[in-house]
Structures are given as structure tokens and as C-alpha cells.
Design a protein around this motif. Structure first.
Motif, mmCIF file in Angstrom:
data_model
loop_
_atom_site.group_PDB
_atom_site.id
_atom_site.type_symbol
_atom_site.label_atom_id
_atom_site.label_comp_id
_atom_site.label_asym_id
_atom_site.label_seq_id
_atom_site.Cartn_x
_atom_site.Cartn_y
_atom_site.Cartn_z
ATOM 1 N N LEU A 69 0.874 -1.271 -0.001
ATOM 2 C CA LEU A 69 -0.005 0.015 0.038
ATOM 3 C C LEU A 69 0.757 1.320 0.019
ATOM 4 O O LEU A 69 2.030 1.347 0.698
ATOM 5 N N ILE A 70 0.536 2.228 -0.751
ATOM 6 C CA ILE A 70 1.080 3.580 -0.580
ATOM 7 C C ILE A 70 0.924 4.327 0.923
ATOM 8 O O ILE A 70 -0.360 3.888 1.304
ATOM 9 N N CYS A 112 -11.401 5.255 -1.895
ATOM 10 C CA CYS A 112 -10.887 4.134 -0.752
ATOM 11 C C CYS A 112 -10.025 3.220 -1.444
ATOM 12 O O CYS A 112 -10.091 2.035 -1.901
ATOM 13 N N PRO A 113 -8.640 3.610 -1.670
ATOM 14 C CA PRO A 113 -7.609 2.896 -2.468
ATOM 15 C C PRO A 113 -7.097 1.671 -1.778
ATOM 16 O O PRO A 113 -6.632 0.803 -2.536
ATOM 17 N N GLN A 129 -12.526 0.740 -10.867
ATOM 18 C CA GLN A 129 -11.962 1.903 -11.180
ATOM 19 C C GLN A 129 -12.040 2.454 -9.923
ATOM 20 O O GLN A 129 -12.893 2.507 -9.023
ATOM 21 N N LEU A 130 -10.666 3.166 -9.602
ATOM 22 C CA LEU A 130 -10.402 3.947 -8.399
ATOM 23 C C LEU A 130 -10.710 5.509 -8.615
ATOM 24 O O LEU A 130 -10.035 6.151 -9.500
ATOM 25 N N LEU A 131 -11.576 6.143 -7.993
ATOM 26 C CA LEU A 131 -11.877 7.525 -8.108
ATOM 27 C C LEU A 131 -11.077 8.010 -6.784
ATOM 28 O O LEU A 131 -11.450 7.841 -5.830
ATOM 29 N N GLU A 132 -10.024 8.973 -7.085
ATOM 30 C CA GLU A 132 -9.249 9.308 -5.700
ATOM 31 C C GLU A 132 -8.440 10.761 -6.156
ATOM 32 O O GLU A 132 -8.075 10.908 -7.318
ATOM 33 N N TYR A 133 -8.367 11.740 -5.266
ATOM 34 C CA TYR A 133 -7.787 12.834 -5.311
ATOM 35 C C TYR A 133 -6.417 12.765 -5.473
ATOM 36 O O TYR A 133 -5.762 13.548 -6.155
ATOM 37 N N GLN A 139 -0.553 5.672 -10.772
ATOM 38 C CA GLN A 139 0.515 4.666 -11.014
ATOM 39 C C GLN A 139 -0.342 3.566 -11.365
ATOM 40 O O GLN A 139 -0.006 2.588 -12.067
ATOM 41 N N TYR A 140 -1.803 3.311 -11.045
ATOM 42 C CA TYR A 140 -2.373 2.276 -11.368
ATOM 43 C C TYR A 140 -3.066 2.410 -12.744
ATOM 44 O O TYR A 140 -3.946 1.546 -13.249
ATOM 45 N N GLY A 141 -2.613 3.386 -13.687
ATOM 46 C CA GLY A 141 -2.985 3.621 -14.967
ATOM 47 C C GLY A 141 -4.458 3.954 -15.222
ATOM 48 O O GLY A 141 -5.014 4.808 -14.660
ATOM 49 N N SER A 142 -5.031 3.210 -16.301
ATOM 50 C CA SER A 142 -6.393 3.476 -16.784
ATOM 51 C C SER A 142 -7.371 3.146 -15.636
ATOM 52 O O SER A 142 -8.656 3.393 -15.716
#
Length: 250
Positions: A69-70, A112-113, A129-133, A139-142
Motif C-alpha cells: 500500500l502507498i 478508498c484506495p 475503477q478507483l476515483l481518488e484525489y 500509477q494504477y494507469g487506466s
């Protein structure tokens, strides 16, 4: 404890042997260790040279199944779920995916990455699909879409009504934040039959029901960083035996 006892035993042994040697020697001769004392010293040094158990390595091995995890950025109100919570949520989402007739059911993770990482760790083929600020997750690309809850519908049109399962974790506990995230969830959900999961503070219970028609589950999410606020999971469906069911007052 064992090392302390060995050191004390050696000290006593050396002291006894030195006392015997000095007593037997002339006052002008320098003290020396007997062969017996030297053997005791060698034995002690050999014990100390043995490597200690690598508890950190054991811990890493135990956690080897968990995804990398980042690091959290508390300035962005980021607090990752603990492994048990993340794994429980991931398994619930995958169960929902498998229950849908469309084998390519799409999942949206809103802010919620860590859940995204656990989902991909369990099934790399699940469409998420990750929606994140936080743009570090680009780095997760598309699979990454930049998301600012202040602009709840400022999203690519291809995401509109495209998801069968939407999981959201608003970054703040204000009514305003929840209202805007609710707009985003409505934008993303494919239909009224889409599965919705919301993770937020218990103080949002009435608002979650009012704005999104969600109810709390018995399962209590936890974070790796212990938070002072009670956290709850809300859903728009009754999970039955999973997630300890709906915790609805009779």
C-alpha cells in the motif's frame, strides 16, 4: 532472560577463577585466566554470536499475502483499513460480483484506495475503477480517475451509470461532504439495483438513510491507525449472514 543468566554465570566463573589464579601467583606477576576460565569465555562468546530470531522477517512472511500500500497522507484525511477490514470488504465485493448475471460486473471505489488494492490482490481480473484525489495513485494507469468531491459529477462521461457496485468512503464527516459524495454515487451507479456500500462515521447514520437509503451493518470496520470516531459500514441491501447482517433497530 537467558542471555542475562549466561552473562552472570560467566562473571561469577571468571571471578572465581581469577581469585584462585591471583591467590596462587606472586604479587609481582600479572593475573591471567586459567584454561578452565578461557573455555568458559569461549563458550559464552559462541552463544552471543548466534543470530537472534528475525521476528520482523516472520511478520513480513505472515503478511506476504497482503498487497503493498502507498503510505497514508493524513493531510488528505487518508486512513487505511486494517488488513481484516480490507479483506472482509474485498470478499464482500467479490461475492456481489459473482452473484450478478454479468460476469464482467464493474466496481467503483470512491476514495478508498486500500480496498482497490485488496480487490486486485484477490482477483486481478475484476474490473475496478478507483476515483481518488491523490494523484500518487495514477500509477494504477487506466484504473485511476482523478476525483474531487467538491465537483461531484466532474467525471468522464464513460463512467456515468457504468457500475454495478459502488463503494464510497467520504474523506470528511460533514453533511456537505456526504451530500456531494452521494451525488457521485448516483452518477456512477448503473441503476437503482446497483449495490451501494458506504464507509463513514456512525454520526452519519441518519444522513446515510435519508440521502442514499443505506442502513448500518453489524460488521465494524477498523483502521490501521486507530481513530477516535466510531466507524460504520452502510449498505442498500441486506447482506443476510455476511457482514453480521443489517444492524437495524426493531
Amino acid at each position: 532472560m537467558e542471555q542475562n543468566l549466561s552473562a552472570q554465570t560467566l562473571t561469577n566463573s571468571l571471578s572465581n577463577h581469577q581469585a584462585d589464579d591471583v591467590a596462587a601467583a606472586d604479587d609481582d606477576d600479572p593475573p591471567s585466566l586459567s584454561l578452565q576460565a578461557l573455555e568458559a569465555l569461549k563458550e559464552f562468546l559462541a552463544e552471543q554470536s548466534q543470530p537472534l530470531p528475525d521476528t520482523a522477517a516472520e511478520s513480513r512472511a505472515a503478511d506476504s499475502a497482503a498487497p503493498a500500500l502507498i503510505s497514508e497522507d493524513w493531510r488528505l484525511s487518508q486512513f487505511w483499513y486494517d488488513p481484516h477490514t480490507a479483506e472482509t470488504l474485498a470478499q464482500e465485493v467479490l461475492t456481489l460480483c459473482n452473484s450478478l448475471p454479468d460476469s464482467a460486473a464493474r466496481v467503483a471505489c470512491v476514495a478508498c484506495p486500500s480496498l482497490y488494492a485488496y480487490l486486485k490482490n484477490n482477483d486481478s481480473d475484476v474490473p475496478v475503477q478507483l476515483l481518488e484525489y491523490d494523484k500518487r495513485f495514477a500509477q494504477y494507469g487506466s484504473d485511476f480517475t482523478f476525483y474531487d468531491y467538491n465537483r461531484p459529477e466532474d467525471l468522464p462521461l464513460e463512467l456515468k451509470h457504468a457500475f454495478d457496485i459502488v463503494v464510497a468512503d467520504p474523506p470528511y464527516l460533514s453533511r456537505e461532504c456526504l451530500e456531494k459524495v452521494a451525488q457521485t454515487v448516483s452518477f456512477l451507479a448503473r441503476s437503482e439495483k446497483s449495490y451501494l456500500l458506504l464507509l463513514t462515521g456512525a454520526v452519519q447514520k441518519e444522513r446515510a438513510a435519508e440521502l442514499m437509503g443505506l442502513y448500518p451493518c453489524g460488521f465494524r470496520p477498523q483502521h490501521s491507525s486507530k481513530l477516535g470516531n466510531e466507524f460504520r459500514l452502510f449498505t442498500n441491501y441486506d447482506p443476510a449472514m455476511r457482514l453480521e447482517g443489517w444492524d437495524v433497530e426493531k
